[in-house]
Scaffold this motif. Structure first.
Motif, PDB file in Angstrom:
ATOM      1  N   GLU A 199      18.690 -34.144  26.228  1.00  0.00           N
ATOM      2  CA  GLU A 199      17.829 -33.379  25.342  1.00  0.00           C
ATOM      3  C   GLU A 199      16.838 -34.363  24.734  1.00  0.00           C
ATOM      4  OE1 GLU A 199      20.761 -32.248  22.215  1.00  0.00           O
ATOM      5  OE2 GLU A 199      20.600 -30.263  23.091  1.00  0.00           O
ATOM      6  N   THR A 222      15.610 -28.635  25.021  1.00  0.00           N
ATOM      7  CA  THR A 222      16.997 -28.652  25.484  1.00  0.00           C
ATOM      8  C   THR A 222      17.360 -27.379  26.242  1.00  0.00           C
ATOM      9  OG1 THR A 222      19.295 -28.761  24.718  1.00  0.00           O
ATOM     10  CG2 THR A 222      17.755 -27.669  23.271  1.00  0.00           C
ATOM     11  N   LYS A 249      14.810 -26.217  30.415  1.00  0.00           N
ATOM     12  CA  LYS A 249      14.853 -26.573  28.995  1.00  0.00           C
ATOM     13  C   LYS A 249      13.768 -25.810  28.240  1.00  0.00           C
ATOM     14  CE  LYS A 249      16.811 -31.160  29.502  1.00  0.00           C
ATOM     15  NZ  LYS A 249      17.035 -31.081  30.959  1.00  0.00           N
TER      16      LYS A 249
END
Ligand code: HEM
Lengths: 366, 156
Positions: A199, A222, A249
Motif C-alpha cells: 500500500e 490500497t 488498488k
C-alpha cells in the motif's frame, strides 16, 4: 535609557564581529556534550505522535506525516509499541518497532495477530460437518487466528507540522507498507485475491497552535480488506462461480483530528475509509460457495432435527466491511512512554457486525 | 558591560557600514500565525506584567536545563534577555511594539543553535506558563506567535 536598554543597544552593536570566534571555540568545546553520537530525543512531548496498528507513526489507525519517535533532524530515535483492541468477536494484538532517522525517514515493523471468534467458529463448524468440504479452509471450529507482518517506510518530503505557524504549508510525507498475511487458506475461504500486497500513502499534517489542534489527512492507495487482515482484493474462488476478480488498488481517505489539552495530553477522532471488495461476498469452502453450502446444509435437514436452525446461516456466511472510526485519548507522561486509550468503531468486520470496542496502546520511545 | 560599550562605540564609529547593517537588522515585527491568535491574547496572558513574570520563570527553567544553560551562561545575559523577551513577547501577543533588541536572526546568528536546543527553550516556555498559572491554550497563543522565528533562530 535604563541600563537594561543601554545594555541591549550596545550589545546589539557588538554582536556581529567579536563573538563569532568565541562562540565557535566554545561550540566545539561543548559540542561533545550536546551530540552524544547519533541518539537524539530532542522533539517536544507528543510531537512524534503515537503508533498506528500498521506500525507507522501517527494516530491509532491513520499514519501522519510526522516521523515516529523523538529524534530531531540531528539524530535517530526508536520505539517499541503494543496495541490491544478488544472487540466483541475479535481481539487485535499488534506489536513491533519503529526507528526514526533524522526526522526524515521512518522504518517500522509490526506483527498483527487477530484471534477470531463466533461467526468464524460457525464457518469452521460448517466446514467440518459438511460432506464434500475437504482440505484446509484455514478456519477451525474454534481458535482461528489471523496473523500478518507489516513492513513500513515513510519519508518526510517537506514542511514542519509544528513550527511553521505563519504558513499554510503543512508537513508532507509519503510512505508505504508491505503486508504479508500468513493465513493463505483462510483468505481463499474469504475469497480475497491476494495474501501479500503493498500500500502507499501520502500524509499531510499540521498543528494549529492558536486552536491547539492537529489536523492530519492521509490518502492511502490500497486494495486491502480490513487493512489486509482479510487479504487484498477479491477473487471468486468457488467452483462454478463467475470467476470474477478485482484487485485494483484505489485511493482511500483518512483523517485524524486531535485537540491538545495539555502539553502531554491530546484527544481526538479518526476516520479511515475502507473498501468493499469483499462486501456482500460469501465464503468459499474449497469450491463450495455460499449457495452450495446452503443447499448442502439443507440436504442435512438439520432444522427438522429441532436441534439447530440454519435460518441465519446465509447472513453468517456473508462478509461485510465498513469505514473505521475511533475516538482516542493520548497521554505521554514523559519522553519514554505514552499511552492511548481509544474507542474503536469498526462496524462490520468480515462475518461479524458491530465490532466496537476499546483499544489500548502503549509506545516506548528511546 | 563597560568593555562592551567601549568596543561598541569604537566599532560604531569606525565601521559605519557595519553599524548601518546592524541597525537594519535590529528590531522585530509582529508575527502572523494562522489562524490568527485572539486579539485579547495579551490580556488573557495577564498583561505585560505577567509576561515579565513568565520571562523570569522562562529563564529559571532555561538556566536549569543542562542541554542549553551553558549557552546562556557563556553568551547570554539573563537579566537583559528577560527584559528584551518581555518586550518581544508582549508585542507578539498583540501589545505595542516596544522591542529594542536585535532581530531574532541577528541575535542568534552565530550561536549555531540546533532543533533540540530550540525545543528545549519551548519546553521551558511551557514550564514557565505552568509556573505562572497561564492556561495551556493561552500559552499556545504565545507558542503560535513565536513559532515563525524558528527558522531565524535554528541555523544548524
Ligand atoms: C522562540 C525562541 C526564542 C526567542 C523568542 C528568543 C529571544 C531572544 C531575545 C529577545 C534575545 C535578545 C536579543 C538581543 O540581545 O538583542 C535573545 C538572545 C539570545 N538568545 Fe534567544 N530566543 C529564542 C531561542 C533561543 C534558543 C533556542 C537559544 C539557545 C539554546 C537562545 C539563545 C540566546 C542567547 C545565548 C542570546 C544572547 C545573545 C546575545 O547576548 O548577544 N535563544 N533571544
Amino acid at each position: 535609557m535604563t541600563s537594561n536598554e543601554q545594555g541591549a543597544a550596545t550589545a546589539a552593536l557588538v554582536r556581529t564581529g567579536l563573538r563569532g570566534a568565541a562562540i565557535l571555540a566554545a561550540g566545539l568545546l561543548f559540542s561533545s556534550n550536546a551530540a552524544a553520537g547519533f541518539y537524539n530525543d530532542g522533539k517536544v512531548l507528543l510531537t512524534g505522535g503515537v503508533v498506528t496498528i500498521d506500525g507507522a507513526g501517527g494516530g491509532g489507525i491513520t499514519p501522519w506525516a510526522t516521523i515516529s519517535g523523538y529524534g530531531t533532524r540531528d539524530g535517530i530515535n526508536g520505539g517499541l509499541h503494543y496495541t490491544y483492541a478488544y472487540l466483541p468477536n475479535y481481539s487485535l494484538n499488534s506489536y513491533g518497532g519503529t526507528v526514526g532517522f533524522y526526522d526524515r525517514v521512518e522504518l517500522s515493523y509490526t506483527r498483527s495477530t487477530l484471534p477470531t471468534g463466533s461467526t468464524f467458529d460457525t464457518v469452521g463448524l460448517v466446514a467440518d460437518i459438511l460432506p464434500g468440504v475437504v482440505g484446509d479452509t484455514g478456519i477451525q471450529p474454534f481458535n482461528t487466528t489471523i496473523e500478518m507482518d507489516v513492513f513500513g517506510a515513510k519519508v518526510r518530503l517537506f514542511g514542519d507540522a509544528v513550527y511553521t505557524s505563519d504558513s499554510l504549508i503543512p508537513q508532507v510525507a509519503i510512505g508505504g507498507f508491505y503486508k504479508d498475511n500468513k493465513n493463505k487458506e483462510l483468505l481463499h475461504t474469504l475469497q480475497a485475491a491476494k495474501a501479500k500486497d503493498w500500500e502507499a500513502y501520502v500524509a499531510i499534517t499540521k498543528v494549529y497552535f492558536p486552536i491547539s489542534t492537529l489536523v492530519s489527512i492521509t490518502g492511502r492507495y490500497t486494495a486491502a480488506n480490513q487493512t489486509g487482515l482479510t487479504g487484498f482484493g477479491y477473487k471468486d474462488r468457488t467452483a462454478g462461480g463467475d470467476g470474477g476478480s478485482d484487485k485494483k488498488k484505489e485511493l482511500r481517505l483518512e483523517v485524524s483530528i486531535a485537540t491538545l489539552v495539555a502539553k502531554n495530553t491530546a484527544f481526538g477522532a479518526e476516520y479511515a475509509q475502507h473498501g468493499d471488495f469483499l462486501d456482500g461476498v460469501g465464503v468459499n469452502l474449497n469450491g463450495l460457495g455460499t449457495a452450495g453450502i446452503l443447499s448442502a446444509v439443507a440436504d442435512l435437514d438439520l432444522d427438522s432435527l429441532g436441534l439447530v436452525s440454519t435460518k441465519n446461516l446465509e447472513k453468517a456466511l456473508t462478509q461485510h466491511e465498513d469505514d473505521w472510526y475511533d475516538l482516542f485519548f493520548a497521554y505521554a507522561p514523559n519522553k519514554r512512554i505514552s499511552f492511548v486509550v481509544a474507542y474503536a468503531m469498526l462496524g462490520n468486520i468480515t462475518l461479524t457486525p458491530d465490532q466496537h470496542g476499546f483499544y489500548l496502546s502503549t509506545h516506548l520511545t528511546f | 558591560m563597560k568593555n562592551k560599550s567601549v568596543i561598541a562605540t569604537v566599532l560604531a564609529a569606525g565601521l559605519c557600514s557595519a553599524a548601518a547593517m546592524q541597525s537594519a537588522m535590529a528590531g522585530e515585527s509582529k508575527t502572523k500565525p494562522i489562524p490568527g491568535i485572539p486579539s485579547n491574547s495579551l490580556e488573557l496572558f495577564g498583561g505585560k506584567q505577567v509576561v515579565h513574570e513568565w520571562a523570569v520563570a522562562l529563564f529559571y527553567y532555561i538556566m536549569l536545563d543542562r542541554r542549553i544553560n551553558w549557552m546562556f551562561r557563556e553568551f547570554g545575559n539573563p537579566e537583559r534577555q528577560i527584559f528584551l523577551n518581555t518586550q518581544l513577547e508582549t508585542m507578539v501577543l498583540g501589545g505595542p511594539n516596544e522591542y529594542q533588541g536585535a532581530s531574532m536572526a541577528a541575535a542568534h546568528a552565530d550561536l549555531n543553535i540546533n532543533m533540540e536546543q530550540f525545543n528545549a527553550v519551548v519546553e521551558a516556555a511551557y514550564n514557565a506558563c505552568e509556573r505562572v498559572n497561564i492556561h495551556y491554550w493561552t500559552c499556545n497563543q504565545l507558542i503560535a506567535a513565536l513559532a515563525p522565528f524558528t527558522d531565524d533562530i535554528v541555523t544548524r
